[in-house]
Design an enzyme around this catalytic site. Structure first.
Site, mmCIF file in Angstrom:
data_model
loop_
_atom_site.group_PDB
_atom_site.id
_atom_site.type_symbol
_atom_site.label_atom_id
_atom_site.label_comp_id
_atom_site.label_asym_id
_atom_site.label_seq_id
_atom_site.Cartn_x
_atom_site.Cartn_y
_atom_site.Cartn_z
ATOM 1 N N HIS A 49 0.917 -32.430 -4.242
ATOM 2 C CA HIS A 49 1.826 -31.805 -3.276
ATOM 3 C C HIS A 49 2.984 -32.747 -2.975
ATOM 4 O O HIS A 49 2.955 -33.928 -3.326
ATOM 5 C CB HIS A 49 1.078 -31.449 -1.981
ATOM 6 C CG HIS A 49 0.458 -32.625 -1.320
ATOM 7 N ND1 HIS A 49 -0.878 -32.918 -1.400
ATOM 8 C CD2 HIS A 49 1.013 -33.609 -0.578
ATOM 9 C CE1 HIS A 49 -1.118 -34.025 -0.737
ATOM 10 N NE2 HIS A 49 0.007 -34.469 -0.238
HETATM 11 C C1 T46 Z 1 -0.760 -37.213 1.139
HETATM 12 C C2 T46 Z 1 -1.794 -37.882 0.311
HETATM 13 C C3 T46 Z 1 -1.410 -39.298 -0.040
HETATM 14 C C4 T46 Z 1 -6.902 -33.546 8.037
HETATM 15 O O1 T46 Z 1 -7.590 -32.786 8.728
HETATM 16 N N1 T46 Z 1 -6.024 -34.420 8.615
HETATM 17 C C5 T46 Z 1 -5.229 -35.247 7.898
HETATM 18 O O2 T46 Z 1 -4.452 -36.026 8.489
HETATM 19 C C6 T46 Z 1 -5.328 -35.227 6.465
HETATM 20 C C7 T46 Z 1 -4.453 -36.138 5.618
HETATM 21 C C8 T46 Z 1 -6.201 -34.352 5.898
HETATM 22 N N2 T46 Z 1 -6.965 -33.544 6.657
HETATM 23 C C9 T46 Z 1 -7.931 -32.643 6.011
HETATM 24 C C10 T46 Z 1 -7.281 -31.515 5.220
HETATM 25 C C11 T46 Z 1 -8.247 -31.289 4.081
HETATM 26 O O3 T46 Z 1 -9.236 -30.373 4.457
HETATM 27 O O4 T46 Z 1 -8.685 -33.395 5.057
HETATM 28 C C12 T46 Z 1 -8.899 -32.646 3.875
HETATM 29 C C13 T46 Z 1 -8.370 -33.402 2.657
HETATM 30 O O5 T46 Z 1 -6.929 -33.483 2.726
HETATM 31 P P1 T46 Z 1 -5.974 -33.247 1.470
HETATM 32 O O6 T46 Z 1 -6.604 -32.296 0.544
HETATM 33 O O7 T46 Z 1 -4.603 -32.900 1.984
HETATM 34 O O8 T46 Z 1 -5.946 -34.708 0.817
HETATM 35 P P2 T46 Z 1 -5.036 -35.220 -0.384
HETATM 36 O O9 T46 Z 1 -5.689 -36.412 -0.923
HETATM 37 O O10 T46 Z 1 -4.691 -34.140 -1.324
HETATM 38 O O11 T46 Z 1 -3.636 -35.656 0.320
HETATM 39 C C14 T46 Z 1 -3.583 -36.609 1.349
HETATM 40 C C15 T46 Z 1 -2.633 -36.126 2.444
HETATM 41 O O12 T46 Z 1 -3.027 -34.829 2.876
HETATM 42 C C16 T46 Z 1 -1.194 -36.070 1.991
HETATM 43 O O13 T46 Z 1 -0.336 -35.919 3.092
HETATM 44 O O14 T46 Z 1 0.420 -37.462 1.004
HETATM 45 O O15 T46 Z 1 -3.110 -37.859 0.867
#
Ligand code: T46
Length: 138
Positions: A49
């Site tokens: 993303h």
């Molecule tokens: C990014 C990269 C480097 C939350 O509830 N709060 C939060 O602050 C975050 C970051 C995530 N979440 C929840 C949302 C999802 O259910 O944790 C789960 C995993 O998050 P996500 O799939 O977005 O993780 P990544 O590794 O794809 O991305 C993350 C960050 O979301 C993003 O902003 O830049 O790490």
């Protein structure tokens, strides 16, 4: 591309090493959120993303991982393998994190609280948005 490496000052003595980070100093924004990833599975690639507004600094405080960056024109691979530097990623940069070592802990300092509407999760839409923005600016 809207990214840069930040080399943190190290305070080392015979007890070991210490790195101190302050908002609007070593970290070039006000820190509103901190999160970290650990126990990332082998061969996992995550992220996929970009963000419309969010700024972040990624620090691999233990172990190592790689980050794929893409601004819609160019790509860049960055290896994070030291707690003494951070990767600043601004808005409009597609990111994927991969090649996590089994002990990797990836710490992220973020400029905003969690907001799902700030995410662009479709790569084609991301490229279209970038092209449209560039067209409007010229
Ligand atoms: C990014 C990269 C480097 C939350 O509830 N709060 C939060 O602050 C975050 C970051 C995530 N979440 C929840 C949302 C999802 O259910 O944790 C789960 C995993 O998050 P996500 O799939 O977005 O993780 P990544 O590794 O794809 O991305 C993350 C960050 O979301 C993003 O902003 O830049 O790490």
């Amino acid at each position: 591309m809207n990214y840069k490496m930040i080399d943190f000052q190290k305070h080392g003595d015979d007890r070991g090493m210490l790195v101190a980070l302050e908002e609007n100093k070593e970290i070039p924004f006000q820190i509103k959120r901190v999160y970290y990833m650990f126990e990332t599975g082998e061969n996992v690639r995550r992220g996929y993303h970009a963000h419309k507004h969010l700024e972040q600094v990624l620090i691999c405080v233990q172990g190592k991982c790689k980050i794929h960056l893409d601004d819609g024109y160019l790509t860049k691979e960055v290896c994070l393998d030291s707690p003494t530097y951070g990767l600043y990623i601004g808005n409009d940069v597609w990111r994927e994190m991969y090649d996590f070592s089994t002990n990797a802990v990836l710490l992220v300092l973020a400029s905003e609280i969690y907001d799902e509407t700030d995410y662009i999760r479709d790569y084609q839409r991301f490229v279209e948005l970038i092209r449209r923005q560039d067209k409007n600016e010229n």
